[in-house]
Scaffold this motif. Structure first.
Motif, mmCIF file in Angstrom:
data_model
loop_
_atom_site.group_PDB
_atom_site.id
_atom_site.type_symbol
_atom_site.label_atom_id
_atom_site.label_comp_id
_atom_site.label_asym_id
_atom_site.label_seq_id
_atom_site.Cartn_x
_atom_site.Cartn_y
_atom_site.Cartn_z
ATOM 1 N N UNK A 4 -44.490 4.053 26.426
ATOM 2 C CA UNK A 4 -45.351 3.014 25.873
ATOM 3 C C UNK A 4 -46.137 2.302 26.960
ATOM 4 N N UNK A 5 -45.498 2.062 28.100
ATOM 5 C CA UNK A 5 -46.188 1.408 29.205
ATOM 6 C C UNK A 5 -47.253 2.328 29.797
ATOM 7 N N UNK A 6 -46.974 3.616 29.861
ATOM 8 C CA UNK A 6 -47.971 4.566 30.353
ATOM 9 C C UNK A 6 -49.198 4.554 29.456
ATOM 10 N N UNK A 124 -49.886 14.077 31.302
ATOM 11 C CA UNK A 124 -49.394 12.704 31.236
ATOM 12 C C UNK A 124 -48.493 12.455 30.018
ATOM 13 N N UNK A 125 -48.268 13.492 29.212
ATOM 14 C CA UNK A 125 -47.401 13.329 28.046
ATOM 15 C C UNK A 125 -45.946 13.241 28.500
ATOM 16 N N UNK A 126 -45.282 12.186 28.076
ATOM 17 C CA UNK A 126 -43.904 11.929 28.482
ATOM 18 C C UNK A 126 -42.941 12.952 27.875
ATOM 19 N N UNK A 127 -41.839 13.233 28.560
ATOM 20 C CA UNK A 127 -40.832 14.129 27.976
ATOM 21 C C UNK A 127 -40.341 13.684 26.611
ATOM 22 N N UNK A 128 -40.337 12.367 26.337
ATOM 23 C CA UNK A 128 -39.872 11.932 25.022
ATOM 24 C C UNK A 128 -40.908 12.169 23.927
ATOM 25 N N UNK A 129 -42.094 12.666 24.302
ATOM 26 C CA UNK A 129 -43.116 13.015 23.313
ATOM 27 C C UNK A 129 -43.402 14.512 23.298
ATOM 28 N N UNK A 130 -42.471 15.324 23.792
ATOM 29 C CA UNK A 130 -42.729 16.758 23.895
ATOM 30 C C UNK A 130 -42.886 17.424 22.529
ATOM 31 N N UNK A 131 -42.484 16.749 21.461
ATOM 32 C CA UNK A 131 -42.711 17.282 20.115
ATOM 33 C C UNK A 131 -44.202 17.504 19.837
ATOM 34 N N UNK A 132 -45.050 16.808 20.588
ATOM 35 C CA UNK A 132 -46.497 16.935 20.419
ATOM 36 C C UNK A 132 -46.955 18.367 20.640
ATOM 37 N N UNK A 133 -46.309 19.101 21.535
ATOM 38 C CA UNK A 133 -46.770 20.441 21.872
ATOM 39 C C UNK A 133 -46.669 21.381 20.670
ATOM 40 N N UNK A 134 -45.627 21.236 19.877
ATOM 41 C CA UNK A 134 -45.516 22.037 18.650
ATOM 42 C C UNK A 134 -46.618 21.673 17.660
ATOM 43 N N UNK A 135 -46.946 20.391 17.610
ATOM 44 C CA UNK A 135 -48.017 19.954 16.710
ATOM 45 C C UNK A 135 -49.365 20.537 17.132
ATOM 46 N N UNK A 136 -49.608 20.590 18.424
ATOM 47 C CA UNK A 136 -50.870 21.148 18.900
ATOM 48 C C UNK A 136 -50.979 22.623 18.546
#
Length: 223
Positions: A4-6, A124-136
């Protein structure tokens, strides 16, 4: 620094790496790399999404070369004001989402975009948001391009079959200004693990350019 800070840092960035900074420097060799892959694999009428489009220098380069169906996601709200001043036709004709990738990607339909690309944004995508890669992978119907800093890695054309899913050993981290983390990942592994096929890869001094396609889009000569 948590994710969130990033995102807050990027949303409020000025000076170096700000929308004004990118508009001042304009399209570059990365713009040309993306365009070359798009020209190779999709038609001029393809629907194209840039992740982290900032003020639009890469999209403007595509528009100047005949691509018309352009969209972008950008976290920094100032980017759209800079875009309106620097690339007014793009600002008027494109479709833009003022949001973090994590906040909007799930709203898109399966295969909504013919092509999706990122230039030094997914790093810059954080490890806790790695679910994004499947969405892409899900929203890409034909071509996904990454132009990212993979750190001290060689270009790979095969994913690691013996590797676990994302873990601390899957990336190296360095820091840019304001201590914003940059995650060096093997994007071949990330997206082949999502079922895509890598069809092009080239390592440069800083970035590695990769192109991926769904198996259904890959002709025999691309394999």
């Amino acid at each position: 620094m948590d994710s969130n800070e990033v995102r807050r840092q990027w949303a409020n960035r000025s000076a170096a790496y700000s929308p004004e900074y990118y508009a001042y420097h304009g399209p570059d060799k990365r713009s040309k790399s993306v365009r070359g892959l798009l020209e190779r694999f999709v038609d001029r009428d393809a629907s194209i999404l840039e992740l982290g489009c900032s003020s639009g220098r890469h999209l403007s380069h595509l528009a100047d070369h005949g691509f018309e169906d352009l969209a972008g996601i950008e976290l920094n709200g100032d980017a759209f004001d800079v875009m309106a001043e620097s690339y007014p036709e793009l600002a008027e004709q494109g479709t833009f989402h003022h949001a973090a990738i994590e906040d909007v990607v799930e709203e898109f339909e399966d295969g909504q975009f013919d092509a999706v690309y990122s230039v030094e944004t997914l790093q810059h995508v954080s490890p806790d948001s790695r679910w994004v890669f499947a969405e892409l992978a899900r929203i890409t119907s034909d071509l996904l391009v990454t132009v990212e800093n993979e750190g001290d890695r060689s270009v790979s054309t095969e994913s690691g079959d013996d590797a676990d899913t994302e873990a601390s050993t899957d990336y190296e981290v360095t820091y840019v200004t304001d201590d914003v983390p940059l995650y060096h990942r093997d994007w071949n592994r990330v997206f082949t693990d999502q079922g895509l096929v890598e069809v092009a890869a080239e390592a440069g001094k800083r970035d590695t350019v990769r192109a991926f396609r769904p198996p259904s889009s890959v002709a025999a000569e691309d394999r």
